[in-house]
Design an enzyme around this catalytic site. Structure first.
Site, PDB file in Angstrom:
ATOM      1  N   ASP A 199     -19.775  15.541  -7.417  1.00  0.00           N
ATOM      2  CA  ASP A 199     -19.421  13.969  -8.179  1.00  0.00           C
ATOM      3  C   ASP A 199     -19.299  14.092  -9.542  1.00  0.00           C
ATOM      4  O   ASP A 199     -19.911  15.095 -10.124  1.00  0.00           O
ATOM      5  CB  ASP A 199     -20.185  13.236  -7.354  1.00  0.00           C
ATOM      6  CG  ASP A 199     -19.736  11.791  -7.245  1.00  0.00           C
ATOM      7  OD1 ASP A 199     -18.590  11.564  -7.832  1.00  0.00           O
ATOM      8  OD2 ASP A 199     -20.325  10.945  -6.844  1.00  0.00           O
TER       9      ASP A 199
ATOM     10  N   GLU B 190     -16.604  13.642 -15.162  1.00  0.00           N
ATOM     11  CA  GLU B 190     -15.682  13.326 -16.211  1.00  0.00           C
ATOM     12  C   GLU B 190     -16.286  13.016 -17.572  1.00  0.00           C
ATOM     13  O   GLU B 190     -15.650  12.494 -18.382  1.00  0.00           O
ATOM     14  CB  GLU B 190     -14.894  11.962 -15.704  1.00  0.00           C
ATOM     15  CG  GLU B 190     -14.587  11.995 -14.328  1.00  0.00           C
ATOM     16  CD  GLU B 190     -15.341  11.764 -13.189  1.00  0.00           C
ATOM     17  OE1 GLU B 190     -14.954  11.629 -12.181  1.00  0.00           O
ATOM     18  OE2 GLU B 190     -16.388  11.377 -13.576  1.00  0.00           O
TER      19      GLU B 190
ATOM     20  N   ASP C 234     -13.515   5.924  -6.432  1.00  0.00           N
ATOM     21  CA  ASP C 234     -14.066   4.645  -6.131  1.00  0.00           C
ATOM     22  C   ASP C 234     -12.999   3.655  -5.851  1.00  0.00           C
ATOM     23  O   ASP C 234     -12.977   2.744  -6.797  1.00  0.00           O
ATOM     24  CB  ASP C 234     -15.200   4.450  -6.875  1.00  0.00           C
ATOM     25  CG  ASP C 234     -16.333   5.319  -7.027  1.00  0.00           C
ATOM     26  OD1 ASP C 234     -16.035   6.309  -6.118  1.00  0.00           O
ATOM     27  OD2 ASP C 234     -17.047   5.551  -7.978  1.00  0.00           O
TER      28      ASP C 234
END
Length: 806
Positions: free
Chosen positions: A485, A488, A549
């Site tokens: 996860d 970025e 998401d």
């Protein structure tokens, strides 16, 4: 007491999500705010403004000063220009004009620099164009984006000829022409049609709109340089790709910023997975080989050109000739094809944010089996540590009695375990002092932490070993997959162990991250599968990725499909998304319609704010969910064989219509349908209705659920029991298998071959057994009123039952 504590956690989580939604949804400064004083941390870096700044200098590609046609190497002269303002009838324009030198001593610096230029041939379909704004000693071996850091040379397929002022190279699939003055590179297809060409200063005479041609900028602020590769656009030309983009599918008329970003949803212009690759409807594709920030203006400012504002001081551009399938094959030969994921990964992944304990996990697995919901993976998200979100790679000892035994028990039931983690370490994390002491973090220009968090530096071999040791310990306990996860937010101005700053490392960070987790997973388990959110060019070598998401809305569902189609165009064979959205409890109607879209994606996961489990939405919903899930499990031989084909040719499992029908103009216009593999067309329901308008490419089509036949064109089609329109191409064999509750229980010695035919004398399809991973094409031929196998690639070892539909 435990139940009450869990409920409180759920309420706190729901409040956190609502708070996040308010902060990010209602009060956020726009991502592209022109006011630099309002820049936000890790805001996408849009460098396009540097190319229209009155204090900078611009060096425009002018002419070849030398060129060796055998090696393809030469020197390209650039002329210095600057912007000046001109007013006419109360309208002011910034216009380019050639200017005198400004550097002192004047004789020490080139006014019109001669810089390296090269044209190389990689294959019969691939050309490499390189221009430089300064000397660059880097080699291909330094590139993580290329397979093994290697670019092959094709010295046989292209023939050279020279005419006055130009050099021509001709091959089977097209030709390339270099004009010496004004410098221009033109690309043609095999029929002689111009595909695109570089734009030079002489093209300025064709318009009153000031345009910046192929050039580089030298910034007045620090004398850094960046390239601007400018190419022509043709009427009706369409552009697709650039990564997992949630905006309109056709990028023409848009400016796309390629900078990895936590997009906080699926309806934003920023991306978790930007990729510096796109293809054109005219029959070519382009890969910008760099990790620097890029801004692509696809005719937004000026409709006849696209400008690739490349932050790098060189433009290293690969041009691919041909239809989409051949382009993707060539591109992934260069940057890597996805390996075949394990069979179990194609089953259902059940998850929520989050299961907090062993008891919860065991309860969900028990109910999956009791309710006959086929599934292969249970995922623990942010709550398996002692403190929620504080990743220390240790199961909570207060909520997990024996994690290893739990996972072993799950495995006996055909359930693999997946765990969440991230590469950022908060100050309260017990691993934080160790990371800082060992210097495993990305630094600022003072050598300290740029954020309050410590961001793991994946360019540091010591950091990789430290991190992989943590992951390996979990894998050895019985964990099957790691959720990779975030990734970025590598500091844009950070200093990395590689010696580079975040200007070049920020976009590389997801690729390094994906690679590190995939490799240690493969080493320990033999199955290098991950579940990743962020990516860059080359990340397709490390599947699987999911779409981030997503909001719980119809428009988010539609944007999620566009993003998946765009990512698939960039060489990603495997991709998933959170069925029903992520942010809040899934609206039942949306969840019901999103489910078949998820089941007919390469990988399938239910995740998001609780509850996510189908039994929590009532018996009617659970039955509908089970029906779609069972359809997927029966289709597993088709899914597995098509996936294997994707790994061999660089194709996406979820693919745009024009990949299968490149000669059909209508297929280039559709972004709300997709092919699932090569033979099944899916049109999801994006609103609460029982049917929709569906465009069918030129062929015969048979409804997978009702057996009704259609021909190409527009049709109003009702959904079946599974709430989606699912159609099979006429003349196709779709292999099925007996329903099982997990892929581990499937009997691959017995397959049913279903011939979809309303008149075809022969039907074909693909079959691949997990035991061999060898792909076979199988054919059925008409014999009387039924079909029989024309060939048996398994030599009688697999019982093949044939059925015709309808």
């Amino acid at each position: 007491m435990k139940k009450t504590l869990t409920s409180v956690r759920y309420l706190l989580l729901a409040g956190m999500i609502c708070s996040m939604t308010f902060r990010y949804g209602s009060a956020q400064i726009p991502e592209t705010s022109p006011d630099k004083n309002q820049a936000l941390q890790n805001e996408p870096l849009d460098i396009s403004g540097d190319y229209r700044n009155l204090v900078n200098s611009y060096y425009i590609a002018d002419s070849l000063s030398s060129f060796d046609p055998v090696s393809g190497k030469g020197r390209l002269t650039f002329k210095r220009y600057e912007y000046f303002t001109r007013q006419a009838f109360d309208n002011t324009l910034a216009v380019l004009r050639q200017t005198r030198p400004i550097d002192f001593p004047e004789g020490e610096y080139a006014v019109s620099p001669d810089l390296p230029f090269s044209l190389e041939f990689v294959s019969p379909r691939t050309i490499r164009l390189r221009t430089f704004s300064r000397l660059d000693p880097k080699t291909d071996a330094d590139s993580l984006m290329l397979v093994n850091g290697n670019v092959p040379r094709d010295t046989l397929s292209w023939k050279f000829s020279k005419s006055a002022g130009s050099y021509r190279y001709s091959g089977k699939y097209g030709s390339v022409v270099i004009n010496s003055f004004p410098w221009r590179v033109e690309f043609y297809d095999a029929s002689g049609k111009l595909l695109t060409r570089t734009v030079n200063i002489s093209d300025q005479t064709e318009t009153l709109t000031p345009i910046l041609p192929f050039s580089f900028v030298k910034r007045a602020s620090d004398y850094s340089t960046s390239m601007d590769a400018v190419f022509s656009l043709s009427p009706d030309e369409k552009i697709f790709g650039c990564g997992e983009s949630f905006t309109e599918f056709n990028k023409r008329g848009q400016k796309v910023v390629l900078w990895t970003d936590d997009a906080n949803g699926s309806q934003n212009e920023t991306m978790y997975k930007p990729v510096p690759f796109f293809l054109s409807s005219r029959g070519y594709g382009i890969f910008m080989h760099t990790s620097s920030p890029i801004a692509c203006d696809f005719g937004k400012y000026f409709g006849g050109i696209y400008s690739l504002y490349i932050g790098d001081d060189q433009a290293d551009i690969f041009v691919f000739l041909g239809p989409p399938k051949e382009i993707l094959d060539e591109y992934t030969d260069l940057t890597g094809k996805a390996p075949m994921p394990p069979l179990w990964s194609f089953g259902l992944w059940m998850s929520r944010i989050t299961y907090f304990s062993e008891d919860q996990g065991r309860d969900v697995v028990r109910k999956l089996r009791e309710n006959r919901i086929p599934a292969d993976v249970l995922h623990f998200d942010t709550g398996w540590f002692e403190t929620d979100w504080r990743c220390d790679y240790k199961f909570s000892t207060s909520r997990f009695r024996d994690a290893a035994k739990m996972m072993a028990d799950f495995k006996k039931l055909g359930i693999h375990t997946s765990l969440w983690q991230l590469p950022y370490f908060v100050p309260k994390n017990k691993l934080f002092p160790e990371m800082v002491e060992k210097g495993l973090f990305v630094r600022n220009n003072k050598g300290l932490l740029p954020y309050e968090d410590a961001v793991l530096d994946f360019s540091n071999p010591d950091a990789i070993k430290w991190y992989q040791d943590k992951i390996a310990a979990l894998l050895k306990q019985g964990v099957a997959a790691i959720k990779v996860d975030f990734g970025e937010a590598a500091p844009a101005e950070g200093i990395f162990h590689s010696g580079l700053t975040g200007f070049y490392e920020h976009n590389l960070y997801p690729l390094r991250y994906n690679k590190v987790v995939s490799e240690i997973t493969g080493k320990i388990t033999g199955e290098p599968v991950i579940w990743a959110r962020s990516a860059w060019a080359g990340s397709q070598r490390y599947p699987v990725h999911w779409g981030g998401d997503a909001c719980n809305t119809n428009t988010s569902m539609a944007a999620t499909l566009r993003a998946g189609l765009s990512l698939g165009i960039c060489g990603f064979s495997f991709w998933s998304h959170d069925i029903g959205g992520f942010v809040v409890k899934k609206p039942e109607d949306l969840y019901r319609r999103w489910t078949p879209f998820g089941m007919l994606s390469s990988h399938t996961r239910v995740h998001g704010a609780p509850p996510t489990e189908p039994w929590e939405y009532g018996e009617d919903f659970m039955n509908a969910f089970r029906n779609a899930d069972e359809m997927r499990y029966r289709l597993m031989p088709y899914i597995y064989a098509q996936s294997k084909d994707c790994t061999e040719r660089g194709l996406p499992m979820l693919r745009a219509l024009f990949i299968e029908f490149p000669d059909d103009p209508g297929s280039w216009l559709v972004d709300n349908e997709y092919f699932f593999g090569s033979d099944i067309l899916v049109a999801p329901l994006f609103e609460n209705e029982t049917g929709r308008d569906v465009y069918l490419p030129p062929s015969g089509w048979i409804d997978y659920q009702t057996g009704k036949g259609y021909q190409g064109g527009w049709h109003k089609i009702d959904a079946g029991k599974v709430p989606a329109i699912i159609l099979v191409k006429e003349g196709t064999v779709i292999p099925h298998i007996k329903l099982a509750q997990s892929t581990s229980e499937m009997d691959w010695t017995k397959l049913e071959l279903v011939a979809y035919s309303s008149g075809s004398a022969k039907c074909t399809g693909l079959v691949c057994l997990p035991s061999t991973n060898e792909l076979h094409r199988i054919s059925l031929v008409k014999k009387g009123s039924s079909f029989v196998p024309e060939n048996d690639p398994f030599g009688g070892k697999v019982k093949l039952t044939v059925r015709m539909f309808p």
